[in-house]
Design a protein around this motif. Structure first.
Motif, mmCIF file in Angstrom:
data_model
loop_
_atom_site.group_PDB
_atom_site.id
_atom_site.type_symbol
_atom_site.label_atom_id
_atom_site.label_comp_id
_atom_site.label_asym_id
_atom_site.label_seq_id
_atom_site.Cartn_x
_atom_site.Cartn_y
_atom_site.Cartn_z
ATOM 1 N N LYS A 425 0.808 -1.222 0.000
ATOM 2 C CA LYS A 425 0.000 0.000 0.000
ATOM 3 C C LYS A 425 0.842 1.272 0.000
ATOM 4 O O LYS A 425 0.335 2.348 -0.308
ATOM 5 N N TYR A 426 2.129 1.153 0.340
ATOM 6 C CA TYR A 426 3.003 2.326 0.377
ATOM 7 C C TYR A 426 3.779 2.537 -0.929
ATOM 8 O O TYR A 426 4.497 3.527 -1.070
ATOM 9 N N MET A 427 3.675 1.589 -1.860
ATOM 10 C CA MET A 427 4.535 1.606 -3.044
ATOM 11 C C MET A 427 4.456 2.921 -3.823
ATOM 12 O O MET A 427 5.475 3.489 -4.210
ATOM 13 N N GLU A 428 3.262 3.408 -4.071
ATOM 14 C CA GLU A 428 3.128 4.631 -4.857
ATOM 15 C C GLU A 428 3.705 5.826 -4.117
ATOM 16 O O GLU A 428 4.216 6.768 -4.739
ATOM 17 N N GLN A 429 3.663 5.786 -2.793
ATOM 18 C CA GLN A 429 4.205 6.882 -1.996
ATOM 19 C C GLN A 429 5.707 7.051 -2.233
ATOM 20 O O GLN A 429 6.219 8.162 -2.266
ATOM 21 N N GLU A 430 6.412 5.937 -2.434
ATOM 22 C CA GLU A 430 7.851 6.029 -2.686
ATOM 23 C C GLU A 430 8.160 6.206 -4.171
ATOM 24 O O GLU A 430 9.115 6.901 -4.526
ATOM 25 N N THR A 431 7.383 5.568 -5.026
ATOM 26 C CA THR A 431 7.701 5.589 -6.456
ATOM 27 C C THR A 431 6.806 6.593 -7.181
ATOM 28 O O THR A 431 6.986 7.790 -7.039
ATOM 29 N N SER A 432 5.860 6.116 -7.967
ATOM 30 C CA SER A 432 4.917 7.002 -8.655
ATOM 31 C C SER A 432 3.802 6.148 -9.234
ATOM 32 O O SER A 432 3.935 4.921 -9.365
ATOM 33 N N ARG A 433 2.704 6.787 -9.617
ATOM 34 C CA ARG A 433 1.624 6.057 -10.271
ATOM 35 C C ARG A 433 2.108 5.435 -11.574
ATOM 36 O O ARG A 433 1.747 4.310 -11.918
ATOM 37 N N ALA A 434 2.967 6.163 -12.304
ATOM 38 C CA ALA A 434 3.488 5.628 -13.561
ATOM 39 C C ALA A 434 4.324 4.376 -13.317
ATOM 40 O O ALA A 434 4.282 3.419 -14.109
#
Length: 463
Positions: A425-434
């Protein structure tokens, strides 16, 4: 419970003795070392030859059955928790070292080889395999690659990805894919070994691994620096690296962890210390002597009240046993132990230690912190009881806060434990939606039915 016809298909591949569907068997493989709810699979399958892995994978894909490969189940992010109605594939019997080449410095292994045993076999040949995850006594090399396992020596020697030269794996149709080489250099096609590293079983099923070996260091010197101030110990870490010294190991323990470890094994640790740095330098004997002297001086200049240099091999072993006891000692205190591995740039360790202290007080939780300070990989360990609902709510909020702090400092969600289910659930917080969408499209292309370890990393976003 799987139907009889399906069980017979698996039995035709691995034999009836290696197919298990009784509740007692499926329950045993319904959880791993992560603090997450268990999920029982429908079937547990134990191949005894790597070729059977391809047949099992093809069968699962044919029937649309979720497939989770499991080594020792020691991962801490839920990477080997299966899906309901799915299949768990055990690799424990696939434990052969196929080749150990002392001329060209590589080994070819099956995925179920135990890490510590492999390292000992390599050492017996006068060579060195550096990756040493804390679970090395039971963890498997396939699992190490799937999670990109690290360990105490990561600062100087790197982690599992730095030793994976080649790989063969089965795709969802059971076809054998090969990439990499026994040679030092290889740029033939896409870097599939790199892609499969840290893939957590979501892209393919490992068949064989080709691992790099290196000559062992000629000498080593261990020491324990004792500090009366956590911030002083934290700043010393950066000072050692800034002095162009790269220890093999540079570990940290806070006071709570020190006292817990000493009670656990009567290790003779200075229980009144605010923090310890456990340091080892290795290499050529002259280099070791010079660097050990410099490290001792840096520690003293930055407030260490003492620096205890290991007198002999037994003393050295005692120092490192104390560090390896940190997790089992802490886990012994409460019914639930949540071990995190939020990682920050080394220069941010003092700030991260302050943040952890603040989070502990804000949420009224006991947090013991230890870890690989030399590479910024700290292990804040929350001691709790998941059955206490109110306290568990605070634990979840504290975990969110820990990751928020680490990412704000330019850090990462995981230095070595992986993403699995726990951190997806935290992945987009570190990376990006793309980044998420790119990964989703890649996963969908390689695994159209989504059978390979669903629900891990970004798999939950496929819908």
């Amino acid at each position: 419970m799987a139907d009889k016809a399906l069980l017979q298909e698996f039995e035709a591949v691995v034999g009836a003795d290696n197919v298990m569907s009784a509740e007692s068997d499926t329950h045993a493989y319904s959880y791993d070392a992560a603090v997450l709810d268990s999920v029982a699979p429908a079937v547990v399958v134990r191949p005894t030859e790597t070729e059977q892995l391809g047949q099992i994978t093809a069968l699962c894909n044919k029937h649309g059955l979720p497939l989770t490969v499991r080594g020792a189940g020691t991962n801490l992010s839920g990477g080997t928790i299966p899906s309901k109605g799915g299949v768990v594939v055990l690799t424990g019997a696939l434990n052969k070292v196929i080749e150990l080449n002392t001329d060209d410095l590589y080994a070819i292994v099956q995925p179920g080889v135990v890490t510590a045993k492999f390292a000992a076999d390599v050492a017996a040949k006068g060579l060195f395999y550096p990756p040493d995850p804390g679970s090395q006594a039971v963890s498997t090399l396939g699992g190490n690659v799937a999670e990109n396992a690290g360990g105490l020596r990561g600062l100087k020697y790197g982690v599992t990805k730095d030793y994976l030269m080649g790989i063969s794996f089965f795709d969802v149709d059971g076809n054998l894919v090969k990439s990499g080489s026994r040679t030092v250099k290889c740029v033939t096609g896409y870097n599939l070994p790199g892609l499969m590293t840290a893939s957590e079983g979501t892209l393919g099923v490992f068949n064989e691994l080709t691992l790099k070996l290196i000559p062992p260091p000629q000498a080593a010197q261990s020491m324990m620096a004792v500090f009366d101030d956590v911030q002083a110990a934290s700043k010393t870490v950066s000072a050692i690296i800034a002095a162009k010294i790269l220890p093999a190991t540079l570990e940290f323990m806070d006071n709570f962890t020190i006292r817990t470890v000493d009670n656990f094994r009567k290790a003779g640790l200075p229980t009144d210390a605010a923090a310890l740095l456990l340091i080892e330098v290795d290499g050529h004997p002259a280099q070791v002597a010079e660097e050990a002297e410099k490290v001792e001086k840096i520690c003293s200049e930055h407030g260490a009240r003492s620096v205890d240099v290991a007198r002999d091999a037994d003393h050295r072993a005692k120092v490192w046993q104390a560090r390896r006891d940190a997790l089992p000692a802490l886990a012994n205190l409460k019914p639930t132990c949540v071990l995190e591995d939020a990682t920050v740039p080394r220069s941010k360790i003092p700030a991260m230690m302050q943040a952890l202290d603040r989070i502990s007080k804000e949420f009224k939780l006991t947090i013991g912190t230890f870890g690989h300070a030399g590479d910024g990989n700290l292990h804040p360990t929350i001691l709790t009881d998941k059955r206490n609902h109110d306290e568990w709510v605070r634990v979840e909020k504290a975990i969110d806060a820990i990751f928020d702090e680490a990412l704000a400092m330019g850090g990462t969600l995981s230095g070595e434990h992986g993403i699995g289910m726990a951190k997806a659930k935290y992945m987009e917080q570190e990376t990006s939606r793309a980044t998420i969408e790119f990964s989703r499209r890649m996963k969908k292309s390689l695994d159209p039915k989504g059978i390979l370890n669903p629900g891990k990393i970004i798999s939950a976003l496929l819908d």
